[in-house]
Enzyme design. Structure first.
Site: not given
Length: 421
Positions: A260, A401
């Site tokens: 990320s 994610h």
């Protein structure tokens, strides 16, 4: 000039990049765009060899990313003190654990970061995976020997953090993202740092490493100076300074991984510091691996408005103006060449634009070809859960994610191939 950029960012936020931002996820709605060419110098002459790339194009692109996206590290002197805080066995004796504190100081103050190192308890120097973590070193393994971070931590019910202070209750809560025992069993070590030790992840650039580099009277970075992403990358390079001195670590075989926003930092650290042998980006999205000009999911304007401190202020010029960027993220990935680079995405993580991440990795292969190395073989994305691993690696996996065991297994296979294991 800086005040103009800040005002521009504020106005764009008021015009629609705030909480009512509606991301585009429709490929048919991507505006027409053309990417800046990788292998053409600023004067229009072509790059035809690895030597020309290394001597001409690469330095020019590195400078553009510094001045327009991440920000450059200002000149300044800091003293560095390294101290071994603790050493003990771990994982029932199959691993050795070290905790090392690096303290950076000058007349303006001091900043310390703790490196947690876990190595197979075997003879010889160890190849390692390194990267930053989100909530403290104590969260990646449930071991009472690991110190709890004293730095500012973002509040999180899931991570048992209140009043911005880490607690015993968060021990081991990120073992799912850092399968330490599985990594040790494959013969690799792990080294990690809580990113908030370097610069707390909040809109305040007076409480991290940047403060030590301010000139007299300065309270914020200049428009072309580092934001938090570049500060986190700087901390990774300082950890690399330490790895080169540790007799248990093979500093020639350090694989850098980031997820990320920390994937953005890993890519920038890997691009700017050639000592990292392998660079891995996981779901790094906008400002990381994804092409900015696609404007799918998170956009430059959105990220600069919500996180105005991550990048340099010059990056605000490109809010909803991506076509004016002199670079795009395929160039960032190409800066890692000829070292192996791995980009991976998640099927359900549309915010990070998996296709844009893949295209960046594919296009970066033009530079690897100059070195006689294989990039990704096709501009068509591979099937879900089927890694492609050459000098450039890529996979898109099932799920969202996150960091999963599937990712780690693919990265270790990639490292096995390039480290000759």
């Amino acid at each position: 000039m800086k005040s103009i950029f800040l005002l521009s960012a504020l106005l764009i936020g008021l015009m629609g990049f705030s909480q009512d931002f509606q991301p585009n996820y429709d490929e048919s709605l991507i505006p027409p765009y053309s990417l800046p060419p990788l292998l053409v110098n600023n004067d229009g002459s072509p790059i035809t060899s690895a030597g020309e790339w290394a001597l001409k194009r690469r330095p020019a692109l590195l400078n553009l990313f510094e001045s327009q996206v991440y920000g450059k590290v200002p000149s300044g002197i800091v003293n560095v003190e390294t101290k071994l805080l603790k050493e003990n066995v771990a994982l029932g004796g199959k691993a050795k654990m070290k905790q090392v504190r690096m303290t950076f100081s000058n007349e303006k103050g001091s900043v310390s970061m703790d490196i947690l190192i876990i190595l197979p308890n075997t003879d010889g120097k160890k190849a390692i995976f390194t990267g930053l973590n989100f909530y403290g070193n104590h969260t990646i393994i449930d071991d009472p020997n690991v110190f709890i971070t004293q730095s500012w931590v973002d509040n999180s019910d899931n991570m048992k953090v209140t009043d911005h202070k880490a607690t015993e209750a968060s021990r081991g809560l990120r073992e799912n993202r850092w399968p330490v025992e599985m990594i040790i069993d494959r013969g690799y070590g792990v080294a990690t740092i809580y990113y908030g030790d370097i610069d707390p992840d909040k809109n305040d650039l007076s409480d991290g490493i940047q403060e030590l580099f301010y000139k007299d009277g300065q309270t914020q970075p200049k428009a072309d100076e580092w934001g938090s992403v570049a500060a986190w990358a700087w901390g990774l390079s300082r950890a690399m300074d330490y790895f080169e001195t540790d007799p248990d670590i093979d500093a020639r075989k350090v694989a850098l991984m980031g997820h990320s926003r920390l994937g953005k930092a890993a890519l920038w650290a890997g691009a700017s510091d050639p000592r990292f042998a392998i660079v891995i980006s996981n779901d790094s999205g906008c400002g990381g691996a994804a092409l900015s000009r696609r404007k799918i999911g998170e956009t430059v304007g959105r990220i600069n408005t919500v996180f105005p401190y991550w990048f340099c202020d010059n990056f605000n010029q490109y809010n909803d103006n991506e076509s004016a960027l002199p670079v795009d993220q395929h160039m960032l990935i190409a800066l890692v060449a000829p070292r192996p680079v791995y980009v991976n995405s998640a099927k359900d993580d549309l915010w990070a634009d998996p296709k844009g991440e893949f295209l960046s990795a594919y296009l970066a292969g033009q530079v690897y070809k100059l070195y006689g190395l294989d990039g990704l073989p096709s501009d068509v994305m591979p099937p879900i859960d089927q890694p492609v691993q050459k000098a450039v690696g890529y996979h898109i996996r099932t799920g969202g994610h996150d960091v999963m065991n599937f990712d780690w297994k693919a990265w270790m296979n990639f490292a096995d191939m390039h480290f000759g294991k």
